[in-house]
Design an enzyme around this catalytic site. Sequence first.
Site, mmCIF file in Angstrom:
data_model
loop_
_atom_site.group_PDB
_atom_site.id
_atom_site.type_symbol
_atom_site.label_atom_id
_atom_site.label_comp_id
_atom_site.label_asym_id
_atom_site.label_seq_id
_atom_site.Cartn_x
_atom_site.Cartn_y
_atom_site.Cartn_z
ATOM 1 N N HIS A 202 -56.122 12.277 13.371
ATOM 2 C CA HIS A 202 -55.371 11.057 13.624
ATOM 3 C C HIS A 202 -54.203 10.917 12.653
ATOM 4 O O HIS A 202 -54.097 11.638 11.659
ATOM 5 C CB HIS A 202 -56.286 9.838 13.497
ATOM 6 C CG HIS A 202 -57.131 9.849 12.255
ATOM 7 N ND1 HIS A 202 -58.459 10.212 12.262
ATOM 8 C CD2 HIS A 202 -56.830 9.575 10.963
ATOM 9 C CE1 HIS A 202 -58.948 10.156 11.041
ATOM 10 N NE2 HIS A 202 -57.972 9.766 10.231
ATOM 11 N N GLN A 270 -55.938 3.874 12.413
ATOM 12 C CA GLN A 270 -55.921 5.337 12.521
ATOM 13 C C GLN A 270 -55.968 5.715 13.994
ATOM 14 O O GLN A 270 -57.008 5.585 14.640
ATOM 15 C CB GLN A 270 -57.115 5.948 11.759
ATOM 16 C CG GLN A 270 -57.022 5.757 10.251
ATOM 17 C CD GLN A 270 -58.325 6.104 9.537
ATOM 18 O OE1 GLN A 270 -59.377 5.598 9.893
ATOM 19 N NE2 GLN A 270 -58.246 6.956 8.534
ATOM 20 N N ASP A 302 -59.786 17.706 7.834
ATOM 21 C CA ASP A 302 -60.611 16.509 7.900
ATOM 22 C C ASP A 302 -61.010 16.192 9.334
ATOM 23 O O ASP A 302 -60.201 16.290 10.259
ATOM 24 C CB ASP A 302 -59.831 15.330 7.306
ATOM 25 C CG ASP A 302 -60.637 14.055 7.293
ATOM 26 O OD1 ASP A 302 -61.629 13.998 6.552
ATOM 27 O OD2 ASP A 302 -60.284 13.130 8.042
ATOM 28 N N GLU A 344 -64.246 20.251 7.341
ATOM 29 C CA GLU A 344 -65.106 19.128 6.986
ATOM 30 C C GLU A 344 -65.953 18.809 8.214
ATOM 31 O O GLU A 344 -65.531 18.121 9.134
ATOM 32 C CB GLU A 344 -64.267 17.912 6.582
ATOM 33 C CG GLU A 344 -65.082 16.791 5.955
ATOM 34 C CD GLU A 344 -65.053 15.496 6.752
ATOM 35 O OE1 GLU A 344 -65.839 14.600 6.427
ATOM 36 O OE2 GLU A 344 -64.274 15.385 7.718
#
Length: 656
Positions: A202, A270, A302, A344
């Site tokens: 995002h 986001q 991420d 992640e």
Amino acid sequence: MARLKKTAKQAAAEKKAIKQAATAKRAALLAAGGAVKTAPAEPETAQTDFDRRLERRCGELKWLYCELYHDDETAFDYFLAMLRRCWEGRKAALQEQDRRREEDPDWYRRRDMLGMMLYVNTFAGNLKGVKEKLPYLQECGVNYLHLMPLLESPKGRSDGGYAVSDFRRVQPELGTMEDLEHLADACREAGVSVCLDFVLNHTSEDHIWAKKARAGEPGYRDRYFFYDSWDIPREFEKTVPQVFPTTAPGSFTWLDDCRQVVMTNFYPYQWDLNYANSMVFNDMTENLLYLANRGIDVLRLDATPYIWKELGTSCRNLPQVHTLSRMLHIACEIVCPSVLLLGEVVMEPVKVAPYFGTTEKPECHMLYNVTTMATTWHTLATGDVSLLRRQMEAVCSLPKEFTFLNYLRCHDDIGWGLDYSWLLSRFGQWEVPHKKYLNDYFTGKWPGSLSRGELYNDDPRLGDARLCGTTASLCGVEAAVYQQDPFLLERAISCDLTLHAWMLSQSGIPVIYSGDEIGQLNDYTYHDDPEKRDDSRYIHRGNFQWDLAALRTGGETRQGKQFQGLRRLEMLRAQEPCFDSRADVWVEDSGSSHVLALCRKLEDRELVCLFNFSGEFVQAGVERDGSWSELMYGTHYDQIRDITLYPYGFAWLLRD
């Protein structure tokens, strides 16, 4: 394939034609008596590096790209041109590092690798301050430095820096992109690799794409998920789990100004990117390579599992995610092969493993070992190693090439993602009451517990909460200091060092959370800050205490005992071949439910690691003949079938 080769030949022909034209122009100018400015000669090997890598990977890359983006060759041609442009912008020192690491692809799997993660502002104020503190990081043995999110994000709507408004600007209070590049240069000269977060899923609602989308500018709403009504969003929410059901319920947000609904899986500010749009993938890849060209060695991807959305699914871990991850890997192989991708992925190791890809077609170079971290704290609270042993059996069964980042604490909370079906069948432990026990134990509510932590996202309705606190405070150091009890303090320090020894014993890269090396305690001042008081994670995100770090050289101080003990462990790990990534690793029965036995063997060397997770003296060991030496304290044993371990103690036993 013939078509791909033709494209490469065409590129070579075009380059040759440009050179011929330049030569002719130069000759004409000389004939007319004009002066010619000559540019420095471009190294021949540099150009062939890119072409060589592209030729090796172009076939697979085109197949993946065109399959995902419906044979859009125009978009693919743009993608290739962008890769070449990024490579051409890569400075000589980085291209030299690319060649060196190409020849040594296992450079990051060395047993002397040691990571540290830190926030720039709390550690040293700004990027220039971190550069000045490099000698301290080197004293800590750090050669892998993870700088927590530092790209531009709006104040008060940043989710700790994970709502990026500009991928090419640094938060002003931390410095500039030039400061980041200078720090990366200094780290490279010091032998330290730099890791930076890259948010794939995002952008901030303040990003230029989001602003243009909000204004209805053509082409930009297609970069996100915009809807005129709640009809489709409601269909999505039937199958999509909520990320933050307490603090940010739902997966969509209504925008009053433009009368639209936008997908926001994390927080309303986001906005989820639409990777079904090839322009999003092209431009995000270019943003990633831009950071790589500033000297960043590792990009932490991420929220990787979330990046592909499809109606009627959970929008997690879909096959297209692996296609995108593989293409990012190939892009780095072509442009900057010295750069690593860190995924992640918050799941248990067996489910995380697909994000490594395969040996032939890798995706992420490294992944977080999240579940082992959570299971470690569970084991400390219960004193029973059964679940941790089961966890490690799964980890040890994975290929040795799979590299995990191992840690005890990080910037985030501890989520209790344990194997509850197994705990129920084995011990009759139900999920909700067991989570309550763990949280009561680590917040000091359980009788006899010295742990001091706080809860995050506490949801009494679901009986769920996550845990926050520094390693030292969770190990009982804070309570022992408060009570001024030297006996309790020694036991708490022993617990802290044993957990770090356990982390260092695992295969992969051990990562220290900044402050843990000096046993930094919880910082409760966040309660007085209106911008932080609602987020208990700030309890372990306090400013680095340099006055306490100054005590690290004194052997009688608490900070000295923790710092020097940890450094000795780290140096022993770097020296001992059994900690090599090529070693065979397995777990055995120690003869005690309180003690985990991890064994490592490389050729004719064998190391047995024993960890006592209870507060009592325990007799334990493994069936082995011969004499053994304990590495940390120098004790010799004629047998290790039945040795005494101190409360919260450990032993690294090397066969003589």
